[in-house]
Design a protein around this motif. Structure first.
Motif, PDB file in Angstrom:
ATOM      1  N   ALA A 272     -89.021  -4.485  14.956  1.00  0.00           N
ATOM      2  CA  ALA A 272     -89.978  -3.880  14.032  1.00  0.00           C
ATOM      3  C   ALA A 272     -89.264  -3.163  12.890  1.00  0.00           C
ATOM      4  O   ALA A 272     -89.635  -3.311  11.708  1.00  0.00           O
ATOM      5  CB  ALA A 272     -90.883  -2.910  14.789  1.00  0.00           C
TER       6      ALA A 272
ATOM      7  N   SER B  50     -89.234  -4.518   8.994  1.00  0.00           N
ATOM      8  CA  SER B  50     -89.865  -3.649   8.010  1.00  0.00           C
ATOM      9  C   SER B  50     -88.884  -3.272   6.906  1.00  0.00           C
ATOM     10  O   SER B  50     -89.243  -3.242   5.724  1.00  0.00           O
ATOM     11  CB  SER B  50     -90.411  -2.394   8.700  1.00  0.00           C
ATOM     12  OG  SER B  50     -91.167  -1.624   7.802  1.00  0.00           O
TER      13      SER B  50
ATOM     14  N   TYR C 139     -91.188  -6.417   5.219  1.00  0.00           N
ATOM     15  CA  TYR C 139     -92.413  -6.900   5.856  1.00  0.00           C
ATOM     16  C   TYR C 139     -93.265  -5.740   6.345  1.00  0.00           C
ATOM     17  O   TYR C 139     -92.760  -4.679   6.726  1.00  0.00           O
ATOM     18  CB  TYR C 139     -92.069  -7.822   7.026  1.00  0.00           C
ATOM     19  CG  TYR C 139     -91.412  -9.111   6.575  1.00  0.00           C
ATOM     20  CD1 TYR C 139     -92.183 -10.194   6.192  1.00  0.00           C
ATOM     21  CD2 TYR C 139     -90.022  -9.224   6.512  1.00  0.00           C
ATOM     22  CE1 TYR C 139     -91.585 -11.368   5.760  1.00  0.00           C
ATOM     23  CE2 TYR C 139     -89.417 -10.388   6.075  1.00  0.00           C
ATOM     24  CZ  TYR C 139     -90.205 -11.462   5.697  1.00  0.00           C
ATOM     25  OH  TYR C 139     -89.611 -12.618   5.257  1.00  0.00           O
TER      26      TYR C 139
ATOM     27  N   VAL D 118     -95.200  -4.515   9.269  1.00  0.00           N
ATOM     28  CA  VAL D 118     -95.092  -4.846  10.691  1.00  0.00           C
ATOM     29  C   VAL D 118     -96.096  -4.040  11.502  1.00  0.00           C
ATOM     30  O   VAL D 118     -96.199  -2.815  11.331  1.00  0.00           O
ATOM     31  CB  VAL D 118     -93.658  -4.579  11.210  1.00  0.00           C
ATOM     32  CG1 VAL D 118     -93.570  -4.864  12.708  1.00  0.00           C
ATOM     33  CG2 VAL D 118     -92.654  -5.430  10.444  1.00  0.00           C
TER      34      VAL D 118
ATOM     35  N   SER E 149     -96.940  -3.491  15.547  1.00  0.00           N
ATOM     36  CA  SER E 149     -96.543  -3.719  16.941  1.00  0.00           C
ATOM     37  C   SER E 149     -97.550  -3.011  17.827  1.00  0.00           C
ATOM     38  O   SER E 149     -97.997  -1.905  17.513  1.00  0.00           O
ATOM     39  CB  SER E 149     -95.134  -3.159  17.178  1.00  0.00           C
ATOM     40  OG  SER E 149     -94.680  -3.456  18.478  1.00  0.00           O
TER      41      SER E 149
END
Length: 493
Positions: free
Chosen positions: A71, A75, A79, A81, A83
């Motif tokens: 993650a 990130s 991106y 992300v 979770s």
């Protein structure tokens, strides 16, 4: 010497925490509420630009924290992300339902949950409409099956994967990452790669992810099923695959979180040695003769798996927890019975044992458990798990008290320690062999118990040698083990 060890342990712990927290720099991390959905965390890179969404799903008996290395790296690579804790796992209070062995049972519900999270993530103001899934172990099959319906992902990263849903052209843009020490799953990854190209080899890319038809399978060097979650080469492969799919250029250097987590655990364990020296000093633990030792270790090893094999119970809402309680309790009580018959329990439980055991449990659960919850896996139970922890303690406490006395509060020869703890592991594996279909999930906790023996068994020895009362560590760490298992196993209705 005690002050030096304490100082070094504190320095190592602070350095580890500083390094682990540094991986969060430049990111906005916080809860991601999903209406009637699972608990989730959003990892948002700095800046205002729209970005592709990556939904991350953990494996069986895992949690969001276990996937944080991916993650953070994704990130930092630009991106958005999300979770989350799967049903029955981590902080998710909703238990798993249905048949865990059926595609139309629990799997279907987990697939629907992935889609629910993805739809919520795509509604985020910074989501640019593009989507990728990343999943580990059990979740690899979940995300692959979820890709068959809306919202359809542009790419999938499947870690330690196995799925019968993979075909020669489904799913699109599939990256398979497997630990080099996962022989069976490495063979499965190669087989899934060769569905797209029968001549393809590991490390080779078939098709083109930029065109939406890529497939690649790689081995992460020197790691196994858990280590692959901290592998820098594995994280780099994930970033490069998604960058190729989405046309992004940003790269993030993976932080060596696994090494810092190990250093933090070692530092916390080392800190227990000078702290144990603060406990009141007591007489040396009485010796356990060879005959009672053999009875207390050999008899439960042979009897417990056979005696419990016919039993069928389902009281606690956790897979195989009922059996585990019985196994711990029967093994521990038989050991204590052998010790009692030889007069070896006399004087083991003076009044000061109980407050000192409580102090050990509080330190282990609150301090060490708090670190685990932050950096490794969910350790903070929801209300429904407290009953499970209490039930497990009925087994773990008698077992670890018996173990602590048999190992003479840390003074027993090494062969006795190995025999006492190895015998328990062998008995548990024997139980699985006798009822594999029902108890196969017990195999998941064997590494947890082994790690527990290494770290907390060492700490128990320091406490026992100092106080001359092994029951202090047995009770304190018995409560810790019940807590650790109670927050690890998935809830199941």
């Amino acid at each position: 010497m005690r002050i030096v060890v304490m100082l070094l342990a504190v320095i190592a712990a602070c350095l580890s925490i500083w390094s682990l927290e540094a991986g969060r720099n430049g990111l906005t991390i916080g809860p991601f509420p999903i209406a009637d959905g699972p608990p989730a965390t959003l990892y948002e890179p700095q800046g205002q630009a729209a970005a592709p969404v990556v939904v991350i799903a953990h494996g069986f008996a895992g949690s969001r924290q276990l996937m944080e290395a991916y993650a953070l790296t994704l990130s930092r690579a630009g991106y958005l992300v999300v979770s989350y804790d799967l049903t029955g796992h981590g902080r998710n209070p909703r238990p798993m339902t249905g048949d865990v062995t059926s595609i139309d049972g629990t799997t279907r519900l987990l697939v629907e949950e992935v889609r629910q999270v993805a739809k919520a993530a795509l509604r985020h103001p910074r989501a640019d409409g593009r989507l990728a899934y990343l999943g580990h172990s059990m979740a690899s099959d979940i995300i692959i099956r979820a890709a068959a319906d809306e919202p359809k992902p542009d790419a999938i990263v499947a870690i330690s994967a196995f799925s019968l849903a993979v075909t020669e052209d489904f799913p699109a843009n599939l990256l398979l990452v497997t630990g080099a020490w996962e022989d069976g799953l490495a063979d499965a990854a190669q087989a899934m790669l060769r569905l797209a190209d029968p001549t393809a080899a590991l490390g080779q890319t078939v098709g083109d992810p930029a065109m939406g038809n890529g497939r690649r399978a790689v081995l992460a060097p020197g790691v196994e099923h858990v280590g692959v979650l901290y592998s820098a080469p594995a994280q780099q492969e994930a970033v490069e695959w998604l960058n190729a799919t989405f046309g992004l250029q940003e790269k993030a250097e993976p932080a060596p979180r696994g090494l810092w987590i190990m250093l933090l655990l070692v530092a916390m364990a080392a800190l227990a040695w000078p702290m144990a020296r603060l406990l009141p000093k007591g007489p040396a633990q009485s010796r356990v003769g060879l005959r009672p030792f053999l009875w207390a270790t050999g008899f439960p090893l042979l009897v417990v798996p056979l005696a419990l094999a016919p039993l069928r119970t389902q009281v606690l809402p956790v897979l195989v927890a009922d059996y585990l309680v019985l196994h711990f309790a029967a093994y521990g009580m038989l050991g204590l019975l052998a010790l009692w018959r030889n007069g070896l329990l006399r004087g083991q439980f003076p009044p000061r044992v109980w407050p000192l055991a409580a102090a050990v449990a509080v330190f282990a659960i609150a301090v060490i458990g708090g670190m685990l919850d932050r950096y490794v896996a969910s350790f903070l139970p929801n209300a429904g798990r407290l009953v499970i922890i209490a039930g497990l303690a009925l087994g773990t406490v008698p077992y670890l008290v018996s173990d602590a006395i048999l190992t003479e509060g840390g003074r027993a020869p090494l062969w006795r320690v190995l025999a006492a703890r190895g015998g328990f592991l062998v008995s548990l594996m024997g139980a699985v062999a006798l009822n594999f279909d029902r108890l196969m999930f017990l195999l998941i906790i064997l590494p947890i118990i082994l790690l527990f023996f290494v770290i907390f068994g060492t700490m128990a020895g320091w406490i026992g040698r100092r106080t001359g009362l092994p029951a202090i560590a047995g009770i304190g760490f018995g409560l810790l083990l019940a807590w650790a298992l109670g927050v690890t196993f998935p809830l199941f209705a």
